[in-house]
Structures are given as C-alpha cells and as structure tokens.
Design a protein around this motif. Structure first.
Motif, PDB file in Angstrom:
ATOM      1  N   VAL A   1     -90.918 -28.667 -37.114  1.00 35.65           N
ATOM      2  CA  VAL A   1     -90.217 -29.945 -37.276  1.00 35.65           C
ATOM      3  C   VAL A   1     -90.984 -31.066 -36.591  1.00 35.65           C
ATOM      4  CG1 VAL A   1     -88.133 -31.231 -36.640  1.00 35.65           C
ATOM      5  CG2 VAL A   1     -87.939 -28.909 -37.564  1.00 35.65           C
ATOM      6  N   HIS A   2     -91.406 -30.814 -35.365  1.00 34.20           N
ATOM      7  CA  HIS A   2     -92.146 -31.855 -34.647  1.00 34.20           C
ATOM      8  C   HIS A   2     -93.460 -32.198 -35.347  1.00 34.20           C
ATOM      9  CE1 HIS A   2     -94.342 -34.096 -31.686  1.00 34.20           C
ATOM     10  NE2 HIS A   2     -95.250 -33.130 -31.591  1.00 34.20           N
ATOM     11  N   VAL A   3     -94.212 -31.175 -35.732  1.00 31.05           N
ATOM     12  CA  VAL A   3     -95.508 -31.436 -36.359  1.00 31.05           C
ATOM     13  C   VAL A   3     -95.322 -32.146 -37.699  1.00 31.05           C
ATOM     14  CG1 VAL A   3     -97.585 -30.393 -37.312  1.00 31.05           C
ATOM     15  CG2 VAL A   3     -96.631 -29.524 -35.170  1.00 31.05           C
ATOM     16  N   ALA A   4     -94.310 -31.763 -38.486  1.00 31.08           N
ATOM     17  CA  ALA A   4     -94.049 -32.439 -39.759  1.00 31.08           C
ATOM     18  C   ALA A   4     -93.763 -33.918 -39.538  1.00 31.08           C
ATOM     19  CB  ALA A   4     -92.884 -31.767 -40.483  1.00 31.08           C
ATOM     20  N   GLU A   5     -92.971 -34.237 -38.514  1.00 27.69           N
ATOM     21  CA  GLU A   5     -92.659 -35.639 -38.227  1.00 27.69           C
ATOM     22  C   GLU A   5     -93.912 -36.399 -37.812  1.00 27.69           C
ATOM     23  OE1 GLU A   5     -89.953 -37.458 -38.458  1.00 27.69           O
ATOM     24  OE2 GLU A   5     -88.560 -35.898 -39.123  1.00 27.69           O
ATOM     25  N   ARG A   6     -94.742 -35.783 -36.972  1.00 31.50           N
ATOM     26  CA  ARG A   6     -95.956 -36.463 -36.520  1.00 31.50           C
ATOM     27  C   ARG A   6     -96.910 -36.700 -37.691  1.00 31.50           C
ATOM     28  NH1 ARG A   6    -100.809 -35.365 -32.124  1.00 31.50           N
ATOM     29  NH2 ARG A   6    -102.460 -35.812 -33.632  1.00 31.50           N
ATOM     30  N   VAL A   7     -97.139 -35.681 -38.504  1.00 30.79           N
ATOM     31  CA  VAL A   7     -98.082 -35.819 -39.609  1.00 30.79           C
ATOM     32  C   VAL A   7     -97.580 -36.845 -40.620  1.00 30.79           C
ATOM     33  CG1 VAL A   7     -99.119 -34.620 -41.563  1.00 30.79           C
ATOM     34  CG2 VAL A   7     -99.058 -33.524 -39.316  1.00 30.79           C
ATOM     35  N   ALA A   8     -96.282 -36.844 -40.911  1.00 35.02           N
ATOM     36  CA  ALA A   8     -95.733 -37.826 -41.848  1.00 35.02           C
ATOM     37  C   ALA A   8     -95.963 -39.245 -41.329  1.00 35.02           C
ATOM     38  CB  ALA A   8     -94.250 -37.566 -42.074  1.00 35.02           C
ATOM     39  N   ALA A   9     -95.790 -39.445 -40.019  1.00 36.93           N
ATOM     40  CA  ALA A   9     -96.031 -40.774 -39.441  1.00 36.93           C
ATOM     41  C   ALA A   9     -97.494 -41.165 -39.589  1.00 36.93           C
ATOM     42  CB  ALA A   9     -95.622 -40.778 -37.971  1.00 36.93           C
ATOM     43  N   ARG A  10     -98.407 -40.212 -39.407  1.00 39.52           N
ATOM     44  CA  ARG A  10     -99.835 -40.512 -39.572  1.00 39.52           C
ATOM     45  C   ARG A  10    -100.138 -40.888 -41.022  1.00 39.52           C
ATOM     46  NH1 ARG A  10    -104.935 -38.777 -37.490  1.00 39.52           N
ATOM     47  NH2 ARG A  10    -106.443 -40.184 -38.471  1.00 39.52           N
ATOM     48  N   LEU A  11     -99.535 -40.189 -41.970  1.00 45.45           N
ATOM     49  CA  LEU A  11     -99.773 -40.505 -43.377  1.00 45.45           C
ATOM     50  C   LEU A  11     -99.214 -41.885 -43.731  1.00 45.45           C
ATOM     51  CD1 LEU A  11     -99.003 -37.078 -45.114  1.00 45.45           C
ATOM     52  CD2 LEU A  11    -101.217 -38.017 -44.423  1.00 45.45           C
ATOM     53  N   ARG A  12     -98.068 -42.230 -43.185  1.00 51.25           N
ATOM     54  CA  ARG A  12     -97.519 -43.576 -43.440  1.00 51.25           C
ATOM     55  C   ARG A  12     -98.468 -44.644 -42.890  1.00 51.25           C
ATOM     56  NH1 ARG A  12     -92.662 -41.044 -41.405  1.00 51.25           N
ATOM     57  NH2 ARG A  12     -91.376 -40.344 -43.166  1.00 51.25           N
TER      58      ARG A  12
END
Length: 304
Positions: free
Chosen positions: A265-276
C-alpha cells in the motif's frame, strides 16, 4: 449541437487499411463512424449550432468509400469546398491508397471477394473502384500509400499524424495486493515488496496501513527501500512512454506484499505520486486493504 471543430474524412481503396485507421483513431480518443450514408454526411458537415450549444469536445473521423450508400466522390469534394469557403476550415480528407498488385494479394490471402467484383476477379473490382474514388485521391491533402505497410505500420503512422494531447492516453492503474489472496488477474507489471521489513510484526503498527505515516516511515527506514523503489520508479518512467507509443490502452502496475495492507500500500501510493509528478494520471486501487490480518500468512522477521 454543433459539429466538432475537426472532422477527418477517411477514404481510399477497399483493403488499403480504412478499418485499421479508424480503429487507431478511436484508440486515440476520436469519435469514429464508418460508412455514414452521404445524405447524413451532408447534414453533419453543414449543421449549424443550436442556440446555447457549443462544439463537440472530441474530433470526429468518418469512414467513407465506394461502398458507402450514394457514394459520389465529386459531390463530396464539392460539399467540402463549399463548407471551407463558408469558413469551416476544420474539415480534412485522408486518402489511403495501395497498389493493385498488393490489393489483389491481400484479397487472395484473406479469400475475400472485392465488393465491386462479387463474381469476377478482384482486379476488376479494384480498377473499377480506383476510377470511382480518383477525384478524392487527386483532391485530398493527406495521402498514405499502404502498399508496403503492415497493419502495425499504418497504426503507427496514424498515431504519428493524428494524436492529440490529452486524447488516447493509456489508463494507468496502480494496484496494491496481498500475495496470500493471489495475484491480480489483469496485472501487466508485478513488483514483490516482501523483501522490505514487515510492519505486521510490530504490535503498535499492525492495526495501521501503509497510508498511515508511522507505518510508511517504518517501511522507508529499511536500508533496501530507497534504492529499490527509486529504481522501480525509473523503470516505469522509461516503460510508460513506450507503452503509450505502442498504443497500449490499459497499463496495470501491481505491488504485492504478504497481506496487502502495509508495504504494498505504501509503495503503491509513493509510486503513483511520482507518476503524477511526471504528468501521468494513475488511479490507485488497494485491493486487500480491508482484508482480515492473519499471522499464518505473514512472513516472519529474521526467518522465524
């Protein structure tokens, strides 16, 4: 409603790739319609805006050809010329051509009959059709000769010429999940986060999730965390533009841990923020966030 500001008439020889071109335009976010009867085409091209209504927001591609009901190449040319003279400059024509030998080979390979030569050799239909569409070919500003093209080649050419910013972008989904409940069935890329230390075994952190700051900080303190996750982000930033260029409509990126509540969950949130931050627009789905926690399925620290 007023017609869209951009209308593309896609025409040409049967077998030259009109269906491929229209499908690619549709994937790029265009509205598409094939073989619209000409009396309806006249109404669409010449339509006036109703009071208070603006233009359609998406460009429109219309497939027409010798098989279109009431097809008349000269009449189409004259209609578009009249509309351009009246100020409708957003109407253009793309003509797809192909050599007679290659068209005959394609008909022979697919065992299809030419629509203008149902009971005669395909070459007779090809020559008859070429005469019918010749006024459009001579007049069209855009022409693609597909004689040496594969379907993929034509699709790439259409994407190069007609892609619009904001249209046809792939739908990116970033998913967190627990391996104990199985892999997501539609995942394109899967990254295993079980190498990171597991908050489940800290009684103070176990009730939380990867969205909570204490859990996120605990995960991020793992020495392997930053070099691993940053490399995953760099890999995705390399791959996503390539997937987009190849016309992939959906890209599902999955991050897994054992239970699907903390590390993934944490990594998904971090990676999504980087992609945005890199101008992508991912949707985040936490598949197993509400799942019941069970020690049996969790990887124990230090191999215990």
């Amino acid at each position: 409603m007023m017609p869209p500001s951009q209308i593309l008439l896609v025409t040409g020889m049967s077998g030259a790739g009109k269906s491929t071109a229209l499908k690619t335009l549709e994937d790029l976010g265009w509205e598409t319609v094939d073989n619209l009867p000409l009396f309806l085409l006249d109404r669409l091209l010449g339509a006036d805006a109703a009071p208070g209504l603006g233009e359609m927001s998406r460009p429109l591609a219309i497939g027409i050809g010798a098989m279109t009901r009431e097809f008349d190449a000269e009449a189409i040319v004259q209609q578009v010329d009249r509309l351009r003279s009246a100020g409708r400059h957003g109407i253009s024509v793309l003509f797809l051509d192909c050599g007679a030998d290659e068209l005959a080979r394609r008909y022979d390979e697919t065992r299809r009959r030419h629509p203008l030569a149902a009971d005669r050799p395909a070459r007779e239909g090809i020559e008859r059709e070429r005469t019918m569409v010749d006024p459009l070919r001579r007049w069209a500003a855009g022409l693609i000769d597909t004689s040496t093209y594969t379907s993929s080649d034509l699709s790439q050419e259409i994407r190069h010429r007609f892609a619009h910013p904001g249209l046809g972008e792939p739908a990116i989904t970033v998913i967190s999940f627990g391996f104990s409940r199985g892999l997501p069935t539609d995942a394109d890329l899967v990254f295993d986060m079980r190498f990171l230390r597991n908050p489940h075994w800290d009684p103070a952190l176990r009730p939380g999730t990867g969205i909570d700051s204490p859990v996120a900080n605990y995960i991020a303190e793992d020495p392997a965390y930053e070099p691993a996750v940053s490399r995953v982000e760099e890999l995705l930033l390399l791959l996503l533009p390539r997937y987009r260029a190849e016309g992939k409509s959906y890209i599902n990126i999955a991050f897994g841990c054992t239970g699907g509540r903390h590390r993934s969950v944490h990594v998904a949130e971090r990676v999504a923020a980087r992609l945005r931050g890199a101008s992508f627009s991912p949707t985040v789905v936490h598949r197993d966030l509400a799942a019941l926690q069970q020690d049996t399925f969790e990887d124990r620290p230090d191999g215990q």
